[in-house]
Design a protein around this motif. Sequence first.
Motif, short mmCIF file in Angstrom:
data_model
loop_
_atom_site.label_atom_id
_atom_site.label_comp_id
_atom_site.label_asym_id
_atom_site.label_seq_id
_atom_site.Cartn_x
_atom_site.Cartn_y
_atom_site.Cartn_z
N VAL A 1 -35.38 -30.11 -26.14
CA VAL A 1 -36.62 -29.47 -25.77
C VAL A 1 -36.92 -28.33 -26.74
CG1 VAL A 1 -37.83 -28.26 -23.93
CG2 VAL A 1 -36.18 -30.03 -23.36
N SER A 2 -38.16 -28.22 -27.18
CA SER A 2 -38.53 -27.18 -28.14
C SER A 2 -38.57 -25.82 -27.46
CB SER A 2 -39.91 -27.49 -28.73
OG SER A 2 -40.37 -26.39 -29.49
N THR A 3 -37.98 -24.80 -28.12
CA THR A 3 -38.03 -23.45 -27.56
C THR A 3 -39.43 -22.86 -27.66
OG1 THR A 3 -37.36 -22.53 -29.71
CG2 THR A 3 -35.62 -22.98 -28.10
N ARG A 4 -40.34 -23.51 -28.37
CA ARG A 4 -41.71 -23.01 -28.44
C ARG A 4 -42.43 -23.18 -27.11
NH1 ARG A 4 -43.81 -26.09 -33.67
NH2 ARG A 4 -42.64 -27.73 -32.59
N SER A 5 -41.84 -23.92 -26.17
CA SER A 5 -42.45 -24.10 -24.87
C SER A 5 -42.12 -22.97 -23.90
CB SER A 5 -41.99 -25.44 -24.26
OG SER A 5 -40.59 -25.42 -24.06
N VAL A 6 -41.49 -21.90 -24.37
CA VAL A 6 -41.09 -20.79 -23.52
C VAL A 6 -41.98 -19.58 -23.77
CG1 VAL A 6 -39.22 -19.17 -22.98
CG2 VAL A 6 -38.70 -21.58 -23.42
N GLU A 7 -42.52 -19.04 -22.69
CA GLU A 7 -43.36 -17.83 -22.76
C GLU A 7 -42.49 -16.62 -22.44
OE1 GLU A 7 -46.02 -18.81 -19.66
OE2 GLU A 7 -47.13 -20.32 -20.83
N VAL A 8 -42.62 -15.55 -23.25
CA VAL A 8 -41.79 -14.37 -23.09
C VAL A 8 -42.66 -13.18 -22.68
CG1 VAL A 8 -40.16 -12.80 -24.20
CG2 VAL A 8 -40.20 -15.23 -24.86
N THR A 9 -42.25 -12.51 -21.59
CA THR A 9 -42.90 -11.28 -21.15
C THR A 9 -41.85 -10.18 -21.15
OG1 THR A 9 -44.40 -12.52 -19.71
CG2 THR A 9 -44.25 -10.16 -19.35
N SER A 10 -42.02 -9.17 -21.99
CA SER A 10 -41.01 -8.13 -22.17
C SER A 10 -41.39 -6.85 -21.45
CB SER A 10 -40.82 -7.83 -23.66
OG SER A 10 -40.45 -8.98 -24.38
N ALA B 1 -36.83 -5.47 -17.28
CA ALA B 1 -36.41 -6.87 -17.35
C ALA B 1 -37.34 -7.60 -18.31
CB ALA B 1 -36.48 -7.53 -15.97
N ASP B 2 -36.82 -8.66 -18.93
CA ASP B 2 -37.62 -9.57 -19.77
C ASP B 2 -37.64 -10.93 -19.09
OD1 ASP B 2 -37.88 -7.50 -21.57
OD2 ASP B 2 -36.42 -8.30 -22.99
N LEU B 3 -38.81 -11.53 -19.06
CA LEU B 3 -38.97 -12.83 -18.41
C LEU B 3 -39.16 -13.92 -19.46
CD1 LEU B 3 -39.38 -14.57 -15.86
CD2 LEU B 3 -41.82 -13.98 -15.98
N PHE B 4 -38.36 -14.96 -19.37
CA PHE B 4 -38.45 -16.13 -20.23
C PHE B 4 -38.85 -17.31 -19.33
CE2 PHE B 4 -35.38 -13.13 -21.82
CZ PHE B 4 -35.73 -12.98 -23.16
N ARG B 5 -40.09 -17.73 -19.45
CA ARG B 5 -40.62 -18.74 -18.51
C ARG B 5 -41.05 -19.99 -19.27
NH1 ARG B 5 -45.33 -20.78 -16.63
NH2 ARG B 5 -45.44 -21.30 -14.39
N PRO B 6 -40.53 -21.15 -18.87
CA PRO B 6 -41.01 -22.38 -19.50
C PRO B 6 -42.47 -22.61 -19.16
CG PRO B 6 -39.65 -22.87 -17.58
CD PRO B 6 -39.54 -21.40 -17.81
N ALA B 7 -43.25 -23.04 -20.14
CA ALA B 7 -44.67 -23.27 -19.92
C ALA B 7 -44.85 -24.34 -18.86
CB ALA B 7 -45.34 -23.69 -21.22
N SER B 8 -45.62 -24.02 -17.82
CA SER B 8 -45.83 -24.95 -16.71
C SER B 8 -47.03 -24.50 -15.91
CB SER B 8 -44.59 -25.01 -15.81
OG SER B 8 -44.84 -25.77 -14.65
N ASP B 9 -47.80 -25.46 -15.40
CA ASP B 9 -48.93 -25.13 -14.55
C ASP B 9 -48.51 -24.84 -13.12
OD1 ASP B 9 -50.69 -25.48 -16.67
OD2 ASP B 9 -50.96 -27.61 -16.24
N ALA B 10 -47.27 -25.20 -12.78
CA ALA B 10 -46.76 -25.00 -11.43
C ALA B 10 -45.68 -23.92 -11.44
CB ALA B 10 -46.18 -26.31 -10.90
N PRO B 11 -45.45 -23.26 -10.29
CA PRO B 11 -44.36 -22.28 -10.21
C PRO B 11 -43.02 -22.92 -10.56
CG PRO B 11 -45.78 -22.11 -8.30
CD PRO B 11 -46.20 -23.35 -9.02
N VAL C 1 -36.03 -23.93 -16.38
CA VAL C 1 -35.71 -22.89 -15.40
C VAL C 1 -35.97 -21.53 -16.05
CG1 VAL C 1 -33.93 -21.87 -13.94
CG2 VAL C 1 -33.95 -24.34 -14.33
N ALA C 2 -36.79 -20.70 -15.42
CA ALA C 2 -37.10 -19.39 -15.96
C ALA C 2 -35.90 -18.46 -15.87
CB ALA C 2 -38.29 -18.78 -15.23
N VAL C 3 -35.86 -17.46 -16.74
CA VAL C 3 -34.79 -16.46 -16.76
C VAL C 3 -35.41 -15.07 -16.69
CG1 VAL C 3 -32.84 -15.51 -18.02
CG2 VAL C 3 -33.35 -17.96 -18.19
N LEU C 4 -34.96 -14.27 -15.74
CA LEU C 4 -35.31 -12.86 -15.70
C LEU C 4 -34.06 -12.09 -16.13
CD1 LEU C 4 -37.61 -10.83 -14.84
CD2 LEU C 4 -36.24 -10.46 -12.78
N SER C 5 -34.04 -11.63 -17.37
CA SER C 5 -32.89 -10.92 -17.92
C SER C 5 -33.07 -9.43 -17.66
CB SER C 5 -32.76 -11.19 -19.42
OG SER C 5 -31.61 -10.56 -19.94
#
Length: 267
Positions: free
Chosen positions: A2-11, A25-35, A68-72
């Motif tokens: 899976v390409s890492t370009r599909s991940v949205e980062v909110t710092s 916290a920093d949020l790493f969320r896979p691009a998706s229209d659903a939660p 799976v999203a990550v909240l670091s």
Amino acid sequence: MVSTRSVEVTSGLVYADTDGVPLHADLFRPASDAPVPVVVYVHGGGFEVGSRTDRAQERLIPFAAHGVAVLSVDYRLAPDAHFPAPLHDVRNAIRWIRNSGSDHGLDTGRIGIWGASAGALLSAMAALRPEVNELGDASVQAAALWFGVYDVAAAGARSWLEGAVLPSSFERALLGAQAPESDLAREASAIESVSADAPPILLAHGDRDQMVSIAQSADLHRALVRAGSKTTFVTVGGAGHEDVRFETHTHLAMTAAFFESELTQTM
């Protein structure tokens, strides 16, 4: 892959404010229209150093690319804070997801926790000792624990010679002035909180770890088995502490698949 370009980062998200000091916290969320399901990631560093940004490119973004999203999260460190302060911080991060996660495209009914080294102990404590009170629900549905210490008293045991020649251990950073054999050390030991009610737990440890004995993970695994809880123990051959072998595509995919399987909708 899976390409890492599909991940949205909110710092720089603020998940808690402790005595006027914001915790980020920093949020790493896979691009998706659903939660999407989410795990709180708790970094290592011996309770003295480390940051939510550690291993983001090598570990967190590739993991999130699997769905799976990550909240670091940052948490309070020694010498300014000792146990149980960092555990309170981790619990507050879980509560933040419950209360605000839907605003960021997260499924607040599917929350896990993932920690490495010092962060694995805090993650284990949050998973095995869930807290629901007037502040909110800090429970999780699954935990992945990498190369952590889960029996603080056993890890801190020293002969007189070892005490004289070994450098200061992480136990001092965790416990402050308390001795490793103190009541506080037992309170901070995840292995003391094992029960049949534990959520599913995935343990991983390198067989060449020179900083934390693989026996720590093996002992926790055996305790969980005896209690009748769901646990899996993975030995990473040839890996030392914080080894890049934990960041291979295969290992990250396995960890993500564990969470995807175990994080079922409950809310």
